[in-house]
Write an enzyme that holds these catalytic residues in place. Structure first.
Site, PDB file in Angstrom:
ATOM      1  N   GLU A  68       0.821  -1.214   0.000  1.00 42.52           N
ATOM      2  CA  GLU A  68       0.000   0.000   0.000  1.00 42.52           C
ATOM      3  C   GLU A  68       0.854   1.264   0.000  1.00 42.52           C
ATOM      4  OE1 GLU A  68      -0.467  -2.593   1.975  1.00 42.52           O
ATOM      5  OE2 GLU A  68      -2.523  -3.299   1.716  1.00 42.52           O
ATOM      6  N   PHE A 130     -11.666  -7.344  13.678  1.00 34.61           N
ATOM      7  CA  PHE A 130     -10.559  -7.792  12.831  1.00 34.61           C
ATOM      8  C   PHE A 130     -10.189  -6.688  11.819  1.00 34.61           C
ATOM      9  CE2 PHE A 130      -9.092 -10.028   8.917  1.00 34.61           C
ATOM     10  CZ  PHE A 130      -7.864 -10.421   9.413  1.00 34.61           C
ATOM     11  N   GLN A 131      -8.941  -6.342  11.777  1.00 36.78           N
ATOM     12  CA  GLN A 131      -8.393  -5.320  10.877  1.00 36.78           C
ATOM     13  C   GLN A 131      -9.041  -3.956  11.091  1.00 36.78           C
ATOM     14  OE1 GLN A 131      -8.258  -7.027   6.850  1.00 36.78           O
ATOM     15  NE2 GLN A 131      -6.177  -7.686   7.336  1.00 36.78           N
ATOM     16  N   LYS A 180     -17.831  -1.031   5.699  1.00 35.79           N
ATOM     17  CA  LYS A 180     -18.342  -2.030   4.758  1.00 35.79           C
ATOM     18  C   LYS A 180     -19.870  -1.997   4.654  1.00 35.79           C
ATOM     19  CE  LYS A 180     -16.904  -6.684   3.452  1.00 35.79           C
ATOM     20  NZ  LYS A 180     -16.173  -7.881   3.886  1.00 35.79           N
ATOM     21  N   MET A 490      24.013   9.005   2.559  1.00 33.12           N
ATOM     22  CA  MET A 490      23.829  10.333   3.149  1.00 33.12           C
ATOM     23  C   MET A 490      24.096  10.292   4.650  1.00 33.12           C
ATOM     24  SD  MET A 490      23.351  13.405   2.498  1.00 33.12           S
ATOM     25  CE  MET A 490      22.385  14.001   1.118  1.00 33.12           C
TER      26      MET A 490
HETATM   27  C1  LIG Z   1      12.110   5.829   5.364  1.00 30.79           C
HETATM   28  C2  LIG Z   1      13.374   6.510   5.752  1.00 30.79           C
HETATM   29  N1  LIG Z   1      14.171   5.981   6.699  1.00 30.79           N
HETATM   30  C3  LIG Z   1      15.324   6.605   7.052  1.00 30.79           C
HETATM   31  C4  LIG Z   1      15.697   7.782   6.456  1.00 30.79           C
HETATM   32  C5  LIG Z   1      16.980   8.493   6.874  1.00 30.79           C
HETATM   33  N2  LIG Z   1      17.882   8.629   5.732  1.00 30.79           N
HETATM   34  C6  LIG Z   1      18.000   9.732   4.991  1.00 30.79           C
HETATM   35  S1  LIG Z   1      19.013   9.577   3.703  1.00 30.79           S
HETATM   36  C7  LIG Z   1      19.402   8.005   4.142  1.00 30.79           C
HETATM   37  C8  LIG Z   1      20.362   7.217   3.317  1.00 30.79           C
HETATM   38  C9  LIG Z   1      19.751   6.758   2.048  1.00 30.79           C
HETATM   39  O1  LIG Z   1      20.545   5.725   1.514  1.00 30.79           O
HETATM   40  P1  LIG Z   1      20.448   5.302  -0.005  1.00 30.79           P
HETATM   41  O2  LIG Z   1      19.035   5.152  -0.402  1.00 30.79           O
HETATM   42  O3  LIG Z   1      21.325   4.138  -0.237  1.00 30.79           O
HETATM   43  O4  LIG Z   1      20.967   6.570  -0.755  1.00 30.79           O
HETATM   44  P2  LIG Z   1      22.429   7.248  -0.766  1.00 30.79           P
HETATM   45  O5  LIG Z   1      22.403   8.307   0.291  1.00 30.79           O
HETATM   46  O6  LIG Z   1      23.439   6.191  -0.488  1.00 30.79           O
HETATM   47  O7  LIG Z   1      22.524   7.816  -2.129  1.00 30.79           O
HETATM   48  C10 LIG Z   1      18.730   7.629   5.290  1.00 30.79           C
HETATM   49  C11 LIG Z   1      18.846   6.332   5.976  1.00 30.79           C
HETATM   50  C12 LIG Z   1      14.811   8.302   5.474  1.00 30.79           C
HETATM   51  N3  LIG Z   1      15.061   9.444   4.842  1.00 30.79           N
HETATM   52  N4  LIG Z   1      13.683   7.637   5.128  1.00 30.79           N
END
Ligand SMILES: Cc1ncc(C[n+]2csc(CCOP(=O)(O)OP(=O)(O)O)c2C)c(N)n1
Length: 580
Positions: A68, A130-131, A180, A490
């Site tokens: 979803e 449920f749900q 529902k 990042m």
């Molecule tokens: C759902 C979610 N969880 C955690 C984060 C924190 N976060 C921001 S950037 C990042 C790294 C993203 O890694 P990747 O997708 O491999 O991209 P890269 O930075 O290596 O290009 C994280 C963990 C986020 N933005 N979204």
């Protein structure tokens, strides 16, 4: 197949739409059809089954997503690309809560989205059935409006109103929770075309005295800058921005959601400002004496520290939502109204042109002093910026780019040359990893004739990669480019800069072979390790008529610059880690 089944199938295949309304579920689907919706992204389940059953005869197509969250992101991207609310649908309980991230994402970015959720029968509500989940309670803070439908005769109107509210005024997500018994209940009421509630009157034009004062301030300015936000795209005001900027010779900066609202090959384009904005945009926004900000909420990733943001500027702020005025940055000239209408008013009210020759020249000097740049020695792993540039050069100007969240998102934003609105589809405010692939699906459904490229990180891709099954099933020609650095890069970049290089939970000692994973899903998989492989692989992936994944093993040590640390001064952007 029995004779009856065959006849049903034939009727469904003719896709004539809902002709006779017998139940609340029919009214829901008819309401969407009346609103002009053409596609629904969703996942089936117990409480929403009556609505799905009505969809069987609908003229709308349904794209069955793997999760979803994917349905919500796909619908969100559909809304960004088409301008019309994207529709997502899920069952009660976990179906609804799985939508939440996508709804919150749409809320932060003011994207038009309508979510329809199944709910347990009204008599069961509150019994831990449920749900059962309190979907209205959970989504209240992240929707522009949400409604618990309580009557088969009015449920169609509820859906129409939700559709209209998602689209009009400041756009955003809306939700209708559908018990529902209401969708199974009898009705013959056709809800007609969607209607806004009488009480909702979004402003169109700004107060004319306020416009005159703002025009006079702009006329007096010596270093004006236009800051074009996402609201410019939402209001279809990109042409107005271009005409205004060109007529008065005013440099233009775009926010991240405003990307594409002003063509970056224009000499007045300074591109994006803020944390990873260009040096020249950040210089201009720091030194400007008059900032004409249009449809932006002054997010902290843009402003850095508010005390150091545009410290010498008078601020003219055009926004359709009065709640945005002086929320983060004090506005001297608030102009509340629709961006397109108010820009027209401002244009009419301008009696003097600012003299900007020296200022435009100064901005050009900054452009040559601080170009976006990176080193790409042959003996080092492939640089991500180069991959973005090559994809940009090998695709048309109207190519749609979606992203996950992280370094790859910033490189895509920085190194792609944006020409048109509605081509940059990303998660800005919420920063949702996993947004890219489902968004690419929604974007391709909205614009089947445009190329769609998703730049993803290895971490982001792993969050929603199951949606590849949908791209294959729907035969969608999208290209996913994983800028693979074996890390959530990042986070690793911030650990290097601010956490003493302690790489806690940011590096992946093992990740799947993404090209093989793609093939297992039925997509084409490619891999790039060296510069020699870049050109041919990109061409092959783009030429492939179906979903493909290009796993590019980039330099794991590469970082995103320029960078303004969180809460910092935009004028003091760092070009290297040593400058942070
Ligand atoms: C759902 C979610 N969880 C955690 C984060 C924190 N976060 C921001 S950037 C990042 C790294 C993203 O890694 P990747 O997708 O491999 O991209 P890269 O930075 O290596 O290009 C994280 C963990 C986020 N933005 N979204």
């Amino acid at each position: 197949m029995s004779g009856e089944q065959a006849q049903q199938k034939q009727e469904a295949d003719t896709k004539s739409g809902i002709n006779t309304i017998e139940t609340g579920a029919d009214a829901v689907i008819k309401s969407l059809e009346n609103a002009g919706a053409e596609h629904v992204f969703g996942v089936q389940g117990g409480a929403i089954m009556p609505v799905y059953d009505a969809l069987y005869y609908s003229s709308m197509s349904h794209i069955t997503m793997a999760h979803e969250q994917g349905a919500a992101h796909a619908a969100d991207a559909y809304g960004i690309v088409s301008g019309d609310p994207g529709v997502c649908m899920a069952t009660s309980g976990p179906g609804a809560t799985n939508l939440v991230t996508g709804i919150a994402d749409a809320s932060m970015d003011s994207d038009p989205l309508i979510a329809l959720t199944g709910q347990v029968p009204t008599d069961f509500v509150g019994n831990d059935a449920f749900q059962e989940a309190d979907t209205i309670g959970v989504t209240s803070p992240i929707t522009k409006a949400n409604t618990f439908a309580d009557d088969p005769d009015s449920v169609g109107y509820d859906v129409g109103t939700a559709f209209a509210l998602a689209k009009r005024g400041r756009q955003g997500p809306t939700l209708v929770d559908l018990p529902k018994d209401v969708t199974n209940g009898e009705t013959s009421t056709d809800p007609g075309a969607p209607e806004l509630p009488d009480t909702y009157n979004p402003p169109e034009k700004a107060d004319s005295d306020a416009v005159a004062e703002a025009a006079a301030a702009l006329g007096r300015a010596e270093k004006p800058v236009i800051l074009a936000g996402g609201g410019v795209i939402k209001a279809e005001a990109s042409n107005e921005i271009r005409e205004f900027a060109t007529e008065y010779d005013i440099p233009v900066i775009t926010t991240m959601p405003g990307t594409g609202s002003f063509p970056e090959d224009h000499e007045l384009a300074l591109e994006g400002a803020g944390m990873h904005g260009t040096g020249y945009a950040n210089m201009a926004i720091t030194v400007t004496d008059c900032l004409l900000a249009v449809g932006t909420r002054f997010d902290d990733r843009l402003t850095g520290g508010v005390e150091t943001f545009a410290p010498d500027a008078e601020l003219i702020h055009i926004d359709i939502d009065p709640a945005e005025i002086s929320k983060n940055i004090e506005a001297n000239y608030p102009l509340i109204g629709d961006a397109k209408a108010v820009l027209d008013q401002l244009e009419d009210a301008m009696s003097t042109s600012p003299s900007t020759e020296a200022w435009v020249e100064q901005c050009q000097t900054w452009k040559s002093e601080y170009p976006l740049d990176y080193a790409a020695p042959d003996d080092e792993p492939v640089k991500p910026q180069y991959i973005v540039e090559r994809f940009d050069e090998l695709t048309d100007d109207d190519t749609i780019v979606t992203t996950g969240v992280g370094q790859h998102q910033m490189w895509a934003w920085q190194y792609w040359t944006w020409h048109q609105p509605r081509t940059w589809v990303s998660s800005h405010g919420l920063g949702t990893m996993g947004y890219g692939l489902p968004a690419a699906i929604g974007a391709k459904v909205a614009a089947p004739d445009q190329d769609v490229v998703c730049f993803d990180g290895d971490g982001s891709f792993l969050m929603t990669c199951q949606e590849l099954s949908v791209a294959v099933r729907e035969d969608l020609d999208i290209t996913v480019v994983i800028l693979n650095n074996d890390a959530i890069g990042m986070v690793r970049q911030w650990q290097d800069a601010f956490f003493g290089e302690r790489h806690m939970a940011s590096e992946y000692p093992w990740i799947p072979e993404f090209d093989m994973l793609a093939e297992a899903f039925g997509a084409r998989g490619f891999r790039i390790d060296t510069y020699d492989e870049v050109e041919e692989t990109i061409e092959e992936a783009l030429e492939y008529d179906g979903p493909s994944v290009v796993d590019v093993h980039i330099d794991p040590g590469e970082n995103v610059y320029p960078m303004v640390p969180s809460g910092g001064d935009n004028g003091l952007f760092a070009l290297t880690e040593g400058q942070l």
